[in-house]
Enzyme design. Structure first.
Site, PDB file in Angstrom:
ATOM      1  N   VAL A  11     -50.046 -26.828 -49.403  1.00 24.51           N
ATOM      2  CA  VAL A  11     -51.426 -26.697 -48.933  1.00 24.51           C
ATOM      3  C   VAL A  11     -51.860 -27.919 -48.117  1.00 24.51           C
ATOM      4  CG1 VAL A  11     -53.837 -26.629 -49.709  1.00 24.51           C
ATOM      5  CG2 VAL A  11     -52.159 -25.118 -50.738  1.00 24.51           C
ATOM      6  N   LEU A 153     -54.280 -19.525 -48.469  1.00 29.70           N
ATOM      7  CA  LEU A 153     -53.061 -19.282 -47.679  1.00 29.70           C
ATOM      8  C   LEU A 153     -51.922 -18.800 -48.557  1.00 29.70           C
ATOM      9  CD1 LEU A 153     -50.848 -21.723 -48.275  1.00 29.70           C
ATOM     10  CD2 LEU A 153     -52.290 -22.996 -46.729  1.00 29.70           C
ATOM     11  N   ARG A 154     -50.994 -18.082 -47.936  1.00 31.62           N
ATOM     12  CA  ARG A 154     -49.777 -17.624 -48.627  1.00 31.62           C
ATOM     13  C   ARG A 154     -48.607 -18.452 -48.134  1.00 31.62           C
ATOM     14  NH1 ARG A 154     -50.053 -11.930 -45.987  1.00 31.62           N
ATOM     15  NH2 ARG A 154     -50.665 -13.403 -44.370  1.00 31.62           N
ATOM     16  N   LYS A 251     -46.685  -3.157 -53.723  1.00 35.87           N
ATOM     17  CA  LYS A 251     -45.220  -3.083 -53.649  1.00 35.87           C
ATOM     18  C   LYS A 251     -44.664  -3.348 -55.043  1.00 35.87           C
ATOM     19  CE  LYS A 251     -41.541  -3.318 -50.666  1.00 35.87           C
ATOM     20  NZ  LYS A 251     -40.767  -2.551 -51.628  1.00 35.87           N
ATOM     21  N   ALA A 252     -44.081  -2.285 -55.608  1.00 33.69           N
ATOM     22  CA  ALA A 252     -43.502  -2.434 -56.953  1.00 33.69           C
ATOM     23  C   ALA A 252     -42.237  -3.273 -56.869  1.00 33.69           C
ATOM     24  CB  ALA A 252     -43.181  -1.063 -57.526  1.00 33.69           C
ATOM     25  N   CYS A 260     -48.611 -19.946 -57.803  1.00 38.85           N
ATOM     26  CA  CYS A 260     -50.043 -19.654 -57.966  1.00 38.85           C
ATOM     27  C   CYS A 260     -50.376 -18.573 -58.988  1.00 38.85           C
ATOM     28  CB  CYS A 260     -50.646 -19.299 -56.616  1.00 38.85           C
ATOM     29  SG  CYS A 260     -50.657 -20.711 -55.510  1.00 38.85           S
ATOM     30  N   LYS A 263     -49.624 -19.342 -62.757  1.00 36.14           N
ATOM     31  CA  LYS A 263     -50.440 -20.439 -63.328  1.00 36.14           C
ATOM     32  C   LYS A 263     -51.940 -20.131 -63.268  1.00 36.14           C
ATOM     33  CE  LYS A 263     -51.179 -23.906 -59.756  1.00 36.14           C
ATOM     34  NZ  LYS A 263     -52.599 -23.863 -59.518  1.00 36.14           N
ATOM     35  N   LYS A 320     -40.402 -15.362 -53.140  1.00 38.72           N
ATOM     36  CA  LYS A 320     -40.692 -14.325 -52.136  1.00 38.72           C
ATOM     37  C   LYS A 320     -39.986 -14.746 -50.851  1.00 38.72           C
ATOM     38  CE  LYS A 320     -44.756 -15.357 -49.746  1.00 38.72           C
ATOM     39  NZ  LYS A 320     -46.176 -15.242 -49.531  1.00 38.72           N
TER      40      LYS A 320
HETATM   41  N1  LIG Z   1     -48.877 -23.348 -52.702  1.00 34.78           N
HETATM   42  C1  LIG Z   1     -49.767 -22.454 -52.327  1.00 34.78           C
HETATM   43  O1  LIG Z   1     -49.445 -21.453 -51.722  1.00 34.78           O
HETATM   44  C2  LIG Z   1     -51.231 -22.646 -52.652  1.00 34.78           C
HETATM   45  C3  LIG Z   1     -52.177 -21.814 -52.017  1.00 34.78           C
HETATM   46  C4  LIG Z   1     -53.536 -21.997 -52.324  1.00 34.78           C
HETATM   47  C5  LIG Z   1     -53.936 -22.989 -53.217  1.00 34.78           C
HETATM   48  N2  LIG Z   1     -52.986 -23.777 -53.810  1.00 34.78           N
HETATM   49  C6  LIG Z   1     -53.441 -24.862 -54.685  1.00 34.78           C
HETATM   50  O2  LIG Z   1     -53.403 -26.066 -53.907  1.00 34.78           O
HETATM   51  C7  LIG Z   1     -53.019 -27.183 -54.725  1.00 34.78           C
HETATM   52  C8  LIG Z   1     -51.772 -27.841 -54.145  1.00 34.78           C
HETATM   53  O3  LIG Z   1     -50.703 -26.935 -54.235  1.00 34.78           O
HETATM   54  P1  LIG Z   1     -49.304 -27.210 -53.500  1.00 34.78           P
HETATM   55  O4  LIG Z   1     -48.447 -26.025 -53.749  1.00 34.78           O
HETATM   56  O5  LIG Z   1     -49.580 -27.640 -52.104  1.00 34.78           O
HETATM   57  O6  LIG Z   1     -48.771 -28.460 -54.358  1.00 34.78           O
HETATM   58  P2  LIG Z   1     -47.417 -29.281 -54.200  1.00 34.78           P
HETATM   59  O7  LIG Z   1     -46.937 -29.517 -55.561  1.00 34.78           O
HETATM   60  O8  LIG Z   1     -46.557 -28.630 -53.179  1.00 34.78           O
HETATM   61  O9  LIG Z   1     -47.909 -30.675 -53.558  1.00 34.78           O
HETATM   62  C9  LIG Z   1     -48.754 -31.581 -54.185  1.00 34.78           C
HETATM   63  C10 LIG Z   1     -48.607 -32.944 -53.486  1.00 34.78           C
HETATM   64  O10 LIG Z   1     -49.594 -33.838 -54.009  1.00 34.78           O
HETATM   65  C11 LIG Z   1     -49.015 -35.140 -54.101  1.00 34.78           C
HETATM   66  N3  LIG Z   1     -49.839 -35.967 -54.997  1.00 34.78           N
HETATM   67  C12 LIG Z   1     -49.895 -35.977 -56.349  1.00 34.78           C
HETATM   68  N4  LIG Z   1     -50.797 -36.854 -56.778  1.00 34.78           N
HETATM   69  C13 LIG Z   1     -51.349 -37.421 -55.683  1.00 34.78           C
HETATM   70  C14 LIG Z   1     -52.368 -38.390 -55.485  1.00 34.78           C
HETATM   71  N5  LIG Z   1     -53.026 -38.939 -56.510  1.00 34.78           N
HETATM   72  N6  LIG Z   1     -52.686 -38.723 -54.218  1.00 34.78           N
HETATM   73  C15 LIG Z   1     -52.042 -38.175 -53.161  1.00 34.78           C
HETATM   74  N7  LIG Z   1     -51.077 -37.246 -53.297  1.00 34.78           N
HETATM   75  C16 LIG Z   1     -50.735 -36.876 -54.540  1.00 34.78           C
HETATM   76  C17 LIG Z   1     -47.601 -34.856 -54.576  1.00 34.78           C
HETATM   77  O11 LIG Z   1     -46.748 -35.958 -54.345  1.00 34.78           O
HETATM   78  C18 LIG Z   1     -47.255 -33.619 -53.736  1.00 34.78           C
HETATM   79  O12 LIG Z   1     -46.679 -33.987 -52.496  1.00 34.78           O
HETATM   80  C19 LIG Z   1     -52.847 -26.602 -56.133  1.00 34.78           C
HETATM   81  O13 LIG Z   1     -54.063 -26.746 -56.820  1.00 34.78           O
HETATM   82  C20 LIG Z   1     -52.557 -25.138 -55.885  1.00 34.78           C
HETATM   83  O14 LIG Z   1     -52.915 -24.328 -56.972  1.00 34.78           O
HETATM   84  C21 LIG Z   1     -51.646 -23.642 -53.535  1.00 34.78           C
HETATM   85  O1  LIG Z   2     -47.190  -5.992 -53.338  1.00 29.19           O
HETATM   86  C1  LIG Z   2     -46.755  -7.074 -53.775  1.00 29.19           C
HETATM   87  C2  LIG Z   2     -47.153  -8.330 -53.269  1.00 29.19           C
HETATM   88  C3  LIG Z   2     -46.630  -9.488 -53.826  1.00 29.19           C
HETATM   89  N1  LIG Z   2     -45.727  -9.411 -54.835  1.00 29.19           N
HETATM   90  C4  LIG Z   2     -45.213 -10.656 -55.436  1.00 29.19           C
HETATM   91  O2  LIG Z   2     -46.304 -11.510 -55.731  1.00 29.19           O
HETATM   92  C5  LIG Z   2     -45.940 -12.875 -55.624  1.00 29.19           C
HETATM   93  C6  LIG Z   2     -46.928 -13.652 -54.772  1.00 29.19           C
HETATM   94  O3  LIG Z   2     -46.850 -13.202 -53.433  1.00 29.19           O
HETATM   95  P1  LIG Z   2     -47.881 -13.702 -52.303  1.00 29.19           P
HETATM   96  O4  LIG Z   2     -49.254 -13.465 -52.755  1.00 29.19           O
HETATM   97  O5  LIG Z   2     -47.464 -13.108 -51.028  1.00 29.19           O
HETATM   98  O6  LIG Z   2     -47.521 -15.264 -52.256  1.00 29.19           O
HETATM   99  P2  LIG Z   2     -48.258 -16.645 -52.587  1.00 29.19           P
HETATM  100  O7  LIG Z   2     -47.806 -17.591 -51.553  1.00 29.19           O
HETATM  101  O8  LIG Z   2     -48.026 -16.968 -54.025  1.00 29.19           O
HETATM  102  O9  LIG Z   2     -49.833 -16.411 -52.336  1.00 29.19           O
HETATM  103  C7  LIG Z   2     -50.759 -16.101 -53.375  1.00 29.19           C
HETATM  104  O10 LIG Z   2     -51.159 -17.258 -54.066  1.00 29.19           O
HETATM  105  C8  LIG Z   2     -51.758 -18.272 -53.216  1.00 29.19           C
HETATM  106  C9  LIG Z   2     -52.017 -19.482 -54.082  1.00 29.19           C
HETATM  107  O11 LIG Z   2     -53.195 -19.388 -54.815  1.00 29.19           O
HETATM  108  C10 LIG Z   2     -53.023 -17.708 -52.579  1.00 29.19           C
HETATM  109  O12 LIG Z   2     -53.621 -18.700 -51.756  1.00 29.19           O
HETATM  110  C11 LIG Z   2     -52.670 -16.458 -51.779  1.00 29.19           C
HETATM  111  O13 LIG Z   2     -53.863 -15.883 -51.250  1.00 29.19           O
HETATM  112  C12 LIG Z   2     -51.989 -15.453 -52.713  1.00 29.19           C
HETATM  113  O14 LIG Z   2     -51.577 -14.301 -51.971  1.00 29.19           O
HETATM  114  C13 LIG Z   2     -44.500 -12.873 -55.067  1.00 29.19           C
HETATM  115  O15 LIG Z   2     -43.597 -13.096 -56.133  1.00 29.19           O
HETATM  116  C14 LIG Z   2     -44.315 -11.468 -54.513  1.00 29.19           C
HETATM  117  O16 LIG Z   2     -42.981 -11.035 -54.587  1.00 29.19           O
HETATM  118  C15 LIG Z   2     -45.322  -8.184 -55.339  1.00 29.19           C
HETATM  119  O17 LIG Z   2     -44.511  -8.102 -56.268  1.00 29.19           O
HETATM  120  N2  LIG Z   2     -45.851  -7.043 -54.788  1.00 29.19           N
END
Ligand SMILES: NC(=O)c1ccc[n+]([C@@H]2O[C@H](COP(=O)([O-])OP(=O)(O)OC[C@H]3O[C@@H](n4cnc5c(N)ncnc54)[C@H](O)[C@@H]3O)[C@@H](O)[C@H]2O)c1
Ligand SMILES: O=c1ccn([C@@H]2O[C@H](COP(=O)(O)OP(=O)(O)O[C@H]3O[C@H](CO)[C@@H](O)[C@H](O)[C@H]3O)[C@@H](O)[C@H]2O)c(=O)[nH]1
Length: 442
Positions: A11, A153-154, A251-252, A260, A263, A320
């Site tokens: 992110v 974002l995904r 999608k089954a 995400c 958790k 995925k």
């Molecule tokens: N991954 C996703 O698709 C996604 C999408 C939407 C929201 N989120 C949320 O966004 C947040 C970040 O997720 P992510 O997947 O990008 O995490 P990530 O684990 O990929 O990255 C986290 C980063 O934060 C750094 N970090 C830790 N402590 C720090 C500090 N005190 N100062 C500066 N940097 C520090 C780590 O070294 C690491 O590089 C989470 O809360 C997650 O739930 C994730």
């Molecule tokens: O019809 C579907 C769609 C998804 N999946 C599964 O669901 C999981 C999550 O997929 P996807 O949502 O595309 O990926 P993420 O990157 O985890 O994104 C989700 O989680 C992010 C973190 O919170 C959010 O920001 C996004 O909006 C939300 O889509 C994967 O294991 C997929 O295989 C299925 O089994 N069937």
């Protein structure tokens, strides 16, 4: 605008790069030295399509900088985004240690009025708590205002989503701070929804819980389809044409994984539990998903009494396609079961092999390509529907495996096509195709 982004994971880095792309001067700050070293050289430490080009471009145009120095990062920023991880605690609640550490460092270094945007997914009430923490530790006489701006974002399409998302949510108690964050986001051209802080925090969890519910629902329907002789692909299409239901996220397969949904659904259970609300529906969604991640293993056990010594290939390790992320991936659940049964496991994934090695070590064999993973195997499990995997011709299974038995967790192949080959094919929510050679053996 001078912006700092704390945390350069999936992110933080995407947010930082895209905020630079729309014209801001962005400093990405992380505590991980190695990561920052790489990024300074224009190397993206994760796999995310389109990110590297955009990152290099913005570094070259001097809008994007990287540092491990908190003072440099925070001291003179107009706006600071917190995008650090909020992983799961053992009890399922969200671990807020990293968010709190970032907030304390911000309080320590910031010397002028600043807005702190919390992008990390945090339980309802956290933004208020972080505001109180900052107020307690900041320099007197300056204003640091916390704004909630959850991210949707995904992985695998993160850059696309930054410019084409469905909405941007801004939760704030301070109108001025909200309008500054809205202004920053304007160039993305995405509808902005403004709410109070707690509603913004809840929108994030409710969205993920709803999407997870759709997946568990369709997986339950798929399991029933198998028993009543219906086809889940047709059923999903049929219900998805109803505009009130919609065609997406039906999608089954073998359940949801990733960093995400697993958790965040558990954290929402905790959020509800903390206010003495028993979220029965979400509890079932999680239970169904845990069962569904074991589906291919359960099906294999129905066919083979023992998997001991069986040569098996697992195609796809990422949770995925189009990502290297293996957090909570169904592949890991399946592989652990296969190893417990003492099967000989060969794995392949187009980009997630390095991450898998750090978890699986030398307990499995790593193949260089999908085709070489298949060579000489008795059974193959398809776990992630990468294009490269979906595109494997059915004839290749016949050529590479003696008597192919495919367990397909993502319904990659058309049943009528499969029937043209001497293949046993077991997928999700559809009839099994059992080849005569296997029938004779049983
Ligand atoms: N991954 C996703 O698709 C996604 C999408 C939407 C929201 N989120 C949320 O966004 C947040 C970040 O997720 P992510 O997947 O990008 O995490 P990530 O684990 O990929 O990255 C986290 C980063 O934060 C750094 N970090 C830790 N402590 C720090 C500090 N005190 N100062 C500066 N940097 C520090 C780590 O070294 C690491 O590089 C989470 O809360 C997650 O739930 C994730
Ligand atoms: O019809 C579907 C769609 C998804 N999946 C599964 O669901 C999981 C999550 O997929 P996807 O949502 O595309 O990926 P993420 O990157 O985890 O994104 C989700 O989680 C992010 C973190 O919170 C959010 O920001 C996004 O909006 C939300 O889509 C994967 O294991 C997929 O295989 C299925 O089994 N069937």
């Amino acid at each position: 605008m001078k912006i700092t982004v704390a945390g350069t994971g999936y992110v933080g880095l995407v947010t930082g790069v895209c905020l630079a792309e729309i014209g801001n001067k962005v400093t990405c700050y992380d505590i991980d030295e190695q990561k920052v070293q790489k990024m300074r050289q224009g190397i993206v430490p994760i796999y995310e399509p389109g990110l590297e080009e955009l990152m290099k471009k913005n570094i070259a145009e001097e809008r994007l900088f990287f540092t491990t120095d908190a003072k440099t990062a925070y001291e003179s920023a107009d706006v600071i985004y917190i995008a650090v991880g909020t992983p799961e605690n053992e009890d399922g609640s969200a671990n807020l240690t990293y968010v709190e550490e970032a907030a304390l460092a911000i309080s320590h270094y910031v010397k002028k009025d600043t807005i702190v945007v919390i992008k990390s997914t945090v339980p309802v009430g956290t933004n208020d708590r972080i505001q109180a923490l900052i107020n307690e530790h900041k320099l007197p006489g300056i204003e640091i205002t916390v704004v909630s701006n959850p991210e949707f974002l995904r992985e695998g399409s993160a850059v696309y989503d930054m410019f084409h998302g469905d909405r941007i949510v801004i939760g704030a108690n301070d109108e001025r701070a909200a309008s500054i964050i809205a202004e920053i986001n304007k160039p993305f051209g995405i509808p902005i929804i403004q709410t109070d802080i707690r509603s913004a925090e809840m929108i994030k969890y409710a969205a993920n819980a709803f999407l997870a519910t759709k997946i568990s629902f369709i997986n339950e329907i798929a399991n029933i389809c198998e028993k009543v002789g219906a086809n889940i692909d047709d059923v999903a299409y049929g219900i998805g044409q109803d505009k009130r239901i919609g065609p997406h996220f039906l999608k089954a397969g073998i359940g949801y994984g990733g960093s995400c949904f697993p958790k965040d659904t558990k954290a929402l259970m905790q959020i509800a539990g903390n206010v003495h609300y028993q979220f029965d529906l979400l509890e079932s969604v999680i239970k169904v998903n845990n069962k569904q991640q074991l589906l291919l293993y359960t099906k294999a056990k129905e066919i083979f009494s023992s998997l001991r010594g069986k040569r098996v290939a697992v195609l796809g390790l990422a949770f995925k396609p189009n990502t290297d992320d293996i957090r909570e991936a169904a592949s890991l659940v399946l592989i652990q079961k296969l190893l417990n049964e003492q099967a000989e496991v060969t794995v392949y994934d187009p980009v997630a092999m390095e991450n898998a090695k750090s978890v699986l070590g030398d307990s499995v064999r790593y193949a260089r390509s999908a085709i070489s993973a298949l060579a000489g195997q008795e059974v193959v499990f398809i776990v992630t529907e990468w294009d490269e995997i979906k595109d494997i011709p059915l004839s290749t299974y016949v050529d590479e495996m003696k008597e192919p038995i495919i367990f397909d967790g993502r319904n990659c192949y058309d049943l009528k096509e499969v029937e043209k080959y001497p293949i046993t094919y077991i997928s999700v929510g559809r009839r099994n195709i059992i080849h005569a050679s296997l029938v004779e053996k049983r």
